[in-house]
Design a protein around this motif. Sequence first.
Motif, PDB file in Angstrom:
ATOM      1  N   ASN A 107     -42.750  49.644 -34.193  1.00  0.00           N
ATOM      2  CA  ASN A 107     -42.688  49.424 -35.640  1.00  0.00           C
ATOM      3  C   ASN A 107     -42.223  48.005 -35.891  1.00  0.00           C
ATOM      4  O   ASN A 107     -41.251  47.533 -35.299  1.00  0.00           O
ATOM      5  CB  ASN A 107     -41.741  50.421 -36.295  1.00  0.00           C
ATOM      6  N   LYS A 108     -42.930  47.329 -36.795  1.00  0.00           N
ATOM      7  CA  LYS A 108     -42.624  45.920 -37.041  1.00  0.00           C
ATOM      8  C   LYS A 108     -41.967  45.690 -38.395  1.00  0.00           C
ATOM      9  O   LYS A 108     -41.107  44.861 -38.511  1.00  0.00           O
ATOM     10  CB  LYS A 108     -43.910  45.095 -36.923  1.00  0.00           C
ATOM     11  N   GLY A 114     -38.367  53.196 -46.687  1.00  0.00           N
ATOM     12  CA  GLY A 114     -37.693  53.363 -45.407  1.00  0.00           C
ATOM     13  C   GLY A 114     -38.599  53.814 -44.275  1.00  0.00           C
ATOM     14  O   GLY A 114     -38.129  54.127 -43.190  1.00  0.00           O
ATOM     15  N   HIS A 115     -39.902  53.833 -44.512  1.00  0.00           N
ATOM     16  CA  HIS A 115     -40.861  54.218 -43.482  1.00  0.00           C
ATOM     17  C   HIS A 115     -41.487  52.969 -42.868  1.00  0.00           C
ATOM     18  O   HIS A 115     -41.555  51.912 -43.491  1.00  0.00           O
ATOM     19  CB  HIS A 115     -41.976  55.098 -44.070  1.00  0.00           C
ATOM     20  N   SER A 116     -41.977  53.126 -41.680  1.00  0.00           N
ATOM     21  CA  SER A 116     -42.671  52.025 -41.022  1.00  0.00           C
ATOM     22  C   SER A 116     -43.908  51.654 -41.835  1.00  0.00           C
ATOM     23  O   SER A 116     -44.694  52.514 -42.209  1.00  0.00           O
ATOM     24  CB  SER A 116     -43.081  52.437 -39.604  1.00  0.00           C
ATOM     25  N   ALA A 117     -44.099  50.364 -42.091  1.00  0.00           N
ATOM     26  CA  ALA A 117     -45.246  49.906 -42.864  1.00  0.00           C
ATOM     27  C   ALA A 117     -46.280  49.229 -41.966  1.00  0.00           C
ATOM     28  O   ALA A 117     -47.467  49.241 -42.265  1.00  0.00           O
ATOM     29  CB  ALA A 117     -44.805  48.929 -43.945  1.00  0.00           C
ATOM     30  N   GLN A 118     -45.800  48.656 -40.886  1.00  0.00           N
ATOM     31  CA  GLN A 118     -46.697  47.913 -40.003  1.00  0.00           C
ATOM     32  C   GLN A 118     -46.289  48.145 -38.555  1.00  0.00           C
ATOM     33  O   GLN A 118     -45.105  48.235 -38.237  1.00  0.00           O
ATOM     34  CB  GLN A 118     -46.625  46.421 -40.339  1.00  0.00           C
ATOM     35  N   VAL A 119     -47.291  48.237 -37.687  1.00  0.00           N
ATOM     36  CA  VAL A 119     -47.043  48.476 -36.272  1.00  0.00           C
ATOM     37  C   VAL A 119     -47.598  47.296 -35.481  1.00  0.00           C
ATOM     38  O   VAL A 119     -48.693  46.803 -35.771  1.00  0.00           O
ATOM     39  CB  VAL A 119     -47.718  49.788 -35.801  1.00  0.00           C
ATOM     40  N   ASP A 150     -51.743  48.606 -39.981  1.00  0.00           N
ATOM     41  CA  ASP A 150     -51.040  49.400 -40.986  1.00  0.00           C
ATOM     42  C   ASP A 150     -50.633  50.735 -40.371  1.00  0.00           C
ATOM     43  O   ASP A 150     -51.434  51.405 -39.728  1.00  0.00           O
ATOM     44  CB  ASP A 150     -51.977  49.619 -42.181  1.00  0.00           C
ATOM     45  N   SER A 151     -49.400  51.136 -40.601  1.00  0.00           N
ATOM     46  CA  SER A 151     -48.892  52.380 -40.001  1.00  0.00           C
ATOM     47  C   SER A 151     -49.569  53.630 -40.558  1.00  0.00           C
ATOM     48  O   SER A 151     -49.442  54.704 -39.983  1.00  0.00           O
ATOM     49  CB  SER A 151     -47.377  52.482 -40.188  1.00  0.00           C
ATOM     50  N   ASN A 152     -50.301  53.498 -41.658  1.00  0.00           N
ATOM     51  CA  ASN A 152     -51.056  54.641 -42.188  1.00  0.00           C
ATOM     52  C   ASN A 152     -52.283  54.948 -41.332  1.00  0.00           C
ATOM     53  O   ASN A 152     -52.877  56.005 -41.457  1.00  0.00           O
ATOM     54  CB  ASN A 152     -51.498  54.373 -43.634  1.00  0.00           C
ATOM     55  N   LEU A 153     -52.668  54.003 -40.475  1.00  0.00           N
ATOM     56  CA  LEU A 153     -53.816  54.193 -39.595  1.00  0.00           C
ATOM     57  C   LEU A 153     -53.344  54.731 -38.253  1.00  0.00           C
ATOM     58  O   LEU A 153     -52.244  54.435 -37.807  1.00  0.00           O
ATOM     59  CB  LEU A 153     -54.547  52.868 -39.381  1.00  0.00           C
ATOM     60  N   SER A 154     -54.199  55.474 -37.592  1.00  0.00           N
ATOM     61  CA  SER A 154     -53.842  55.949 -36.257  1.00  0.00           C
ATOM     62  C   SER A 154     -54.230  54.876 -35.239  1.00  0.00           C
ATOM     63  O   SER A 154     -55.186  54.128 -35.453  1.00  0.00           O
ATOM     64  CB  SER A 154     -54.579  57.255 -35.938  1.00  0.00           C
TER      65      SER A 154
END
Length: 182
Positions: A107-108, A114-119, A150-154
């Motif tokens: 997580n970047k 408070g959630h991860s937004a970017q990996v 984007d952390s919304n993507l797998s």
Amino acid sequence: MNKDITTIHRSMISRHRRLFTLLTITLLLSACSVSYKFNGASIDYTKTKTIQIVDFPIRATYVWGPMGPMFNNALRDIYSSHTKLQQVKRNGDLKIEGEITQYQQRNKSVSSEGHSAQVELSMTVNVRFTNNVNHAEDFEKQFTASQYYDSNLSLNSVQDDLVQQMVKDITEQIFNATVANW
């Protein structure tokens, strides 16, 4: 008559300005043109004729199967397309070997919730370079590349493209460090 002279004078000035602008642009373009090529220009082909590229095994904790062949093929391709070196199985004038030592995601950045937004996905390759013509250029060095998603993507949905981009970046770094002398 005064109006005609002023009009003629303005017309001549306008022509001169256009001509001056055109000449200036032409001079700038010809003076500032840059020819950029990955052509292995720093290789003395009278002394260095062959390169041996050993397959890089994956030694990372996390492994994505296609990554190894993708990297090894890209590394061979960059040397075959940008140099006149003949690739050999053993006893090359130049030898490149190593291993893929790290492949990880972390997580970047964190969103306001408070959630991860970017990996960040990263790859590190350890390279041992041997120049049998000039051992002063030998080295062992690590090369790393990272990509973000984007952390919304797998990871599965973006992994192929991201690994291809990292492989391209790392193989260019290796090429530059070994034969382009950048």
